[in-house]
Scaffold this active site. Structure first.
Site, PDB file in Angstrom:
ATOM      1  N   ASP A  11      24.960-113.468 116.338  1.00  0.00           N
ATOM      2  CA  ASP A  11      24.690-114.665 115.415  1.00  0.00           C
ATOM      3  C   ASP A  11      24.293-115.568 116.515  1.00  0.00           C
ATOM      4  OD1 ASP A  11      28.388-116.395 115.307  1.00  0.00           O
ATOM      5  OD2 ASP A  11      26.435-115.131 116.776  1.00  0.00           O
ATOM      6  N   HIS A 258      31.214-116.940 126.046  1.00  0.00           N
ATOM      7  CA  HIS A 258      32.015-116.002 125.539  1.00  0.00           C
ATOM      8  C   HIS A 258      31.701-114.413 125.304  1.00  0.00           C
ATOM      9  CE1 HIS A 258      34.765-119.758 123.817  1.00  0.00           C
ATOM     10  NE2 HIS A 258      33.741-120.103 123.748  1.00  0.00           N
ATOM     11  N   ASP A 259      30.192-115.033 124.437  1.00  0.00           N
ATOM     12  CA  ASP A 259      29.807-113.378 123.942  1.00  0.00           C
ATOM     13  C   ASP A 259      29.153-112.293 125.993  1.00  0.00           C
ATOM     14  OD1 ASP A 259      27.517-115.051 121.370  1.00  0.00           O
ATOM     15  OD2 ASP A 259      30.540-113.686 121.844  1.00  0.00           O
TER      16      ASP A 259
HETATM   17  O1  RIB Z   1      34.765-117.864 119.511  1.00  0.00           O
HETATM   18  C1  RIB Z   1      33.404-118.079 120.008  1.00  0.00           C
HETATM   19  C2  RIB Z   1      32.537-116.773 118.779  1.00  0.00           C
HETATM   20  O2  RIB Z   1      31.978-118.327 118.260  1.00  0.00           O
HETATM   21  C3  RIB Z   1      30.984-116.622 119.726  1.00  0.00           C
HETATM   22  O3  RIB Z   1      30.833-115.618 119.755  1.00  0.00           O
HETATM   23  C4  RIB Z   1      29.958-117.539 119.262  1.00  0.00           C
HETATM   24  O4  RIB Z   1      28.711-117.476 119.781  1.00  0.00           O
HETATM   25  C5  RIB Z   1      31.049-118.261 118.208  1.00  0.00           C
HETATM   26  O5  RIB Z   1      29.662-116.919 117.382  1.00  0.00           O
HETATM   27 CA    CA Z   2      28.093-115.683 118.269  1.00  0.00          CA
END
Ligand code: RIB
Ligand code: CA
Length: 329
Positions: A11, A258-259
């Site tokens: 996303d 994160h990703d």
């Molecule tokens: O909570 C972190 C996630 O939320 C990550 O994937 C960031 O891109 C958002 O989508």
């Molecule tokens: Ca994401």
């Protein structure tokens, strides 16, 4: 080392963008294709942002398939997305847009998504693949994969494993009780958790150890390539946005990628330094915990089968060294 075949589901948003760049540049990974979903921003923008990143990386050859605009069910009920969100200040909404703008700081691209929808392509590609050949790496709401599993359960035994960014247990999530990707589509995540596929959940607890600061962003920028510049720009963008809201990232913790940690974990699972093999299910009630990932207690007689490898910690240094090395390759 044989390349690991993956399908990304994104996303695209700022950390998704760095995850895409890392995946397509990593010599140990073959990106079979990328599916997009609504989440950080609308699916038309997550798709366009994904194409812009591929152009930036010189990988316009990698196919992109547009997926679900909306979650399975959570926006149908009055207790859904809207109700679960804490009353957000104008500043908070502005900060979210600053962390994940509708358009990434990249020039528009002539690249276009392929005509097939993501769900149809996912089903066909998995059915045509060898058993356990492809790893799914969703780093946004998992609506596309849940739809594909429901539409044709024959794909389930075909999936090697799912390494996803999502979930939270010990880290306070931004949406009351639920990490964002799960919060967007709780029912979808529960479908995956009940599928029987091996799932590694790279949670907020783990990604809290995947934060990069300005010095590290400057080291990356010094590499001098377009993907490296984009990565440095996005780290600065996240730091600036978070500092504006006084969030932990803005307090010197660094920008949580994160990703990107989920992609790293596919080829360097040892980066995840503490993993619980446990049960994990999503609260689908209609209360304040809607979308919470509920982990099994390690009681001797816990009735719930262990369906998830829940990552709790990561090695920050190993993560940075991997990302720096991939961008420098
Ligand atoms: O909570 C972190 C996630 O939320 C990550 O994937 C960031 O891109 C958002 O989508
Ligand atoms: Ca994401």
């Amino acid at each position: 080392m044989e390349k690991r075949k993956i399908i990304l589901d994104v996303d695209t948003g700022s950390d998704d963008a760095i995850a895409i760049a890392a995946a397509v540049l990593c010599e140990d990974i073959e990106v079979v294709g990328i599916c997009t979903v609504g989440g950080n921003v609308e699916v038309k923008n997550t798709t366009d942002n994904t194409l812009r990143v591929l152009e930036c990386c010189g990988r316009g050859d990698i196919p992109v398939y547009r997926g679900a605009a909306l979650p399975l069910a959570s926006t149908l009920q009055p207790w859904g997305l809207q109700a679960a969100v804490l009353p957000r200040t104008e500043g908070k909404i502005a900060q979210e847009k600053a962390v994940h703008p509708d358009h990434l700081p990249l020039p528009p691209t002539q690249l276009t998504a392929r005509p097939q929808s993501a769900v149809v392509w996912l089903i066909n590609t998995l059915l045509e693949s060898e058993d356990k050949e492809i790893t799914l790496v969703p780093v946004g709401p998992v609506t596309n994969i849940a739809l594909a599993m429901r539409a044709d359960e024959r794909i389930i035994p075909k999936i090697k494993e799912i390494v996803l960014m999502g979930g939270s247990h010990d880290t306070y999530p931004p949406t009351q009780a639920s990490e964002f990707n799960v919060w967007c589509d709780p029912e979808a995540m529960e479908i995956l958790l009940q599928s029987g596929v091996k799932i590694t959940m790279v949670s907020l607890d783990a990604t809290g150890h995947a934060c990069l600061d300005r010095n590290q962003a400057d080291m990356i920028r010094a590499i001098g390539t377009s993907p490296a510049n984009l990565t440095a720009d996005l780290i600065y963008q996240r730091l600036k946005a978070s500092a504006a809201e006084g969030d932990r990232e803005g307090k010197g913790v660094g920008a949580a990628l994160h990703d990107v940690l989920a992609v790293c974990a596919v080829v360097h699972p040892q980066v995840l330094t503490e993993i619980d093999h446990t049960s994990c299910h999503v609260d689908l009630g209609h209360g304040y915990a809607y979308g919470e990932t509920v982990l099994g207690r390690n009681y001797k007689f816990s009735p719930m089968p262990k369906n998830c490898y829940y990552a709790k910690k990561a090695d920050s240094r190993m993560f940075f060294d991997w990302l720096y090395g991939v961008l420098k390759e």
